[in-house]
Design a protein around this motif. Sequence first.
Motif, mmCIF file in Angstrom:
data_model
loop_
_atom_site.group_PDB
_atom_site.id
_atom_site.type_symbol
_atom_site.label_atom_id
_atom_site.label_comp_id
_atom_site.label_asym_id
_atom_site.label_seq_id
_atom_site.Cartn_x
_atom_site.Cartn_y
_atom_site.Cartn_z
ATOM 1 N N ALA A 125 0.426 -1.658 -0.102
ATOM 2 C CA ALA A 125 -0.296 0.216 0.115
ATOM 3 C C ALA A 125 0.534 1.338 -0.084
ATOM 4 O O ALA A 125 0.487 2.468 -0.898
ATOM 5 N N THR A 177 2.932 2.378 -4.023
ATOM 6 C CA THR A 177 2.239 2.261 -4.136
ATOM 7 C C THR A 177 1.771 3.061 -4.065
ATOM 8 O O THR A 177 1.741 4.196 -5.609
ATOM 9 N N VAL A 178 0.869 4.087 -2.986
ATOM 10 C CA VAL A 178 0.812 5.306 -2.725
ATOM 11 C C VAL A 178 2.025 6.108 -3.301
ATOM 12 O O VAL A 178 1.717 7.218 -3.552
ATOM 13 N N ASP A 179 3.787 5.990 -2.344
ATOM 14 C CA ASP A 179 4.039 6.775 -3.430
ATOM 15 C C ASP A 179 4.586 6.921 -4.543
ATOM 16 O O ASP A 179 5.016 7.329 -5.260
ATOM 17 N N GLU A 180 4.266 5.607 -5.176
ATOM 18 C CA GLU A 180 4.459 5.531 -6.765
ATOM 19 C C GLU A 180 3.200 6.893 -7.640
ATOM 20 O O GLU A 180 3.778 7.260 -7.971
ATOM 21 N N SER A 181 2.551 6.868 -7.147
ATOM 22 C CA SER A 181 1.440 7.975 -7.487
ATOM 23 C C SER A 181 1.826 8.818 -7.199
ATOM 24 O O SER A 181 1.904 9.719 -8.640
ATOM 25 N N ILE A 197 4.552 9.801 -10.047
ATOM 26 C CA ILE A 197 4.488 10.533 -11.241
ATOM 27 C C ILE A 197 4.140 12.225 -11.273
ATOM 28 O O ILE A 197 4.106 13.097 -12.490
ATOM 29 N N VAL A 198 3.388 12.318 -9.916
ATOM 30 C CA VAL A 198 2.637 14.106 -9.997
ATOM 31 C C VAL A 198 3.307 14.704 -9.829
ATOM 32 O O VAL A 198 4.043 16.041 -10.546
ATOM 33 N N ALA A 253 -2.399 19.275 -9.525
ATOM 34 C CA ALA A 253 -1.228 18.895 -8.612
ATOM 35 C C ALA A 253 -1.173 18.792 -7.622
ATOM 36 O O ALA A 253 -0.853 18.228 -7.153
ATOM 37 N N TYR A 269 -3.040 16.828 -5.605
ATOM 38 C CA TYR A 269 -2.829 15.267 -5.151
ATOM 39 C C TYR A 269 -1.969 14.982 -4.322
ATOM 40 O O TYR A 269 -1.781 14.063 -3.886
ATOM 41 N N ARG A 322 -2.901 14.881 -0.289
ATOM 42 C CA ARG A 322 -3.796 14.119 -0.589
ATOM 43 C C ARG A 322 -3.013 12.587 -0.587
ATOM 44 O O ARG A 322 -3.181 12.009 0.452
ATOM 45 N N MET A 323 -2.412 12.185 -1.652
ATOM 46 C CA MET A 323 -1.508 11.771 -1.525
ATOM 47 C C MET A 323 -0.905 11.483 -0.516
ATOM 48 O O MET A 323 -0.387 10.117 0.307
ATOM 49 N N MET A 381 -2.190 10.414 3.071
ATOM 50 C CA MET A 381 -2.561 8.906 3.512
ATOM 51 C C MET A 381 -1.279 8.633 3.217
ATOM 52 O O MET A 381 -0.385 6.991 3.939
ATOM 53 N N LYS A 382 0.070 8.744 2.670
ATOM 54 C CA LYS A 382 1.279 7.876 2.765
ATOM 55 C C LYS A 382 1.764 7.631 4.252
ATOM 56 O O LYS A 382 1.960 7.111 4.805
#
Lengths: 183, 183
Positions: B110, B113-117, B120-121, B136, B139, B142-143, B146-147
């Motif tokens: 998990a 995955t968040v780190d990966e997204s 990208i941003v 951006a 994103y 929020r990311m 969650m991270k």
Amino acid sequence: MNQELQQAQQTFIQGMIRISHFWGFPKAMGAIYGAIYLAPAPLTLDEIVQQVSVTKGAVSTNVRTLERLGMVHKQLQLGDRKDYYIPETDFWKIIRTVLREREKQEFDVALRTVDESLAIVNSQGAAADPEDAALARLYQERMEKMKSFFNMLDNIVATLLALDELRLNTVQRLFGKTTNKES
Amino acid sequence: MNQELQQAQQTFIQGMIRISHFWGFPKAMGAIYGAIYLAPAPLTLDEIVQQVSVTKGAVSTNVRTLERLGMVHKQLQLGDRKDYYIPETDFWKIIRTVLREREKQEFDVALRTVDESLAIVNSQGAAADPEDAALARLYQERMEKMKSFFNMLDNIVATLLALDELRLNTVQRLFGKTTNKES
DNA sequence: TATAACGTTTAGTACAAACTAAACGTAGTA
DNA sequence: TACTACGTTTAGTTTGTACTAAACGTTATA
């Protein structure tokens, strides 16, 4: 929305799908929450349908359980039949709701079931057969052990639920600082 | 074994089936653990087959994952091809193993995955479109949120795993006393 | 009053996962 | 060497559950 942002969103949603599935929730549910979580504005049902590729019916049911779990909130406007959904972004709050709605119940059921078995063992007096008597003692001992374990879990969950947000901040301070996995 | 004991065992096993299913494990797995947990002596594969009504193949695979999760232990004897299984009765130990084997992995996934997204941003410079730039930023915010939450969970689990049995006794003392649901 | 725009419900379908039955490989035994 | 007694693997079946497609009820609007 440009290319990278779209890809970032999709990657994120894929992650949510995976997590959702792992925890035994419908995959669409994770996708839907992901979409709402990243939305810059409240989303309508049809907008959700468009973002995650899932039919309206499925979105309707999934978004409802999301709301029941306190993961999204419905916003209504006068003179507008549409439902607008915004994400709950306080994850500790979410955890508490989920514990209350889902796990708590199951803990109680687990407790009751063990208790019921224990009651059956206790219901019989000293068994005639000495071998049965020994077995009965074993059953009592083992079941009591599991029962007290479940009781403890129950207490831990109850404590978590009793924590108000102020105390949760303490948890965050306790465990948040030691970021041992920075990228 | 007399009537009541048998019924108590069956009721108990039914409970284990339910719990197992709720937590996303195969139902047979719970039944098998229940049988081994209440057995007065180490059980062989065929004895398990007989107690829970499940074919040998299923018992074979399920008992293997039970062993991987540290919930049962295999005992071998020289000059005897049979495998004998005994239960792990220390539930805190079990929880720690399960966390390590199952949840921990998924937490890491998990997080990644968040780190990966997020990567990208971050990869794109300031967006040309001001609207995209705002998105951006959302994103990222929020990311990141969650991270850091996942990071915190990760730390909590790591802490739990680091607790040795001595400290677990402390947990038990903390939450064990307040038995608020005695029957 | 008809029509369009909503969310919900339902009947049917698709799919993943757990199980059964049976073949299999292997190690002791006659 | 054949035979038996194990656990494991595999091919096929079953089953539960999440989904799709479409009908539905309801409310606002022309």
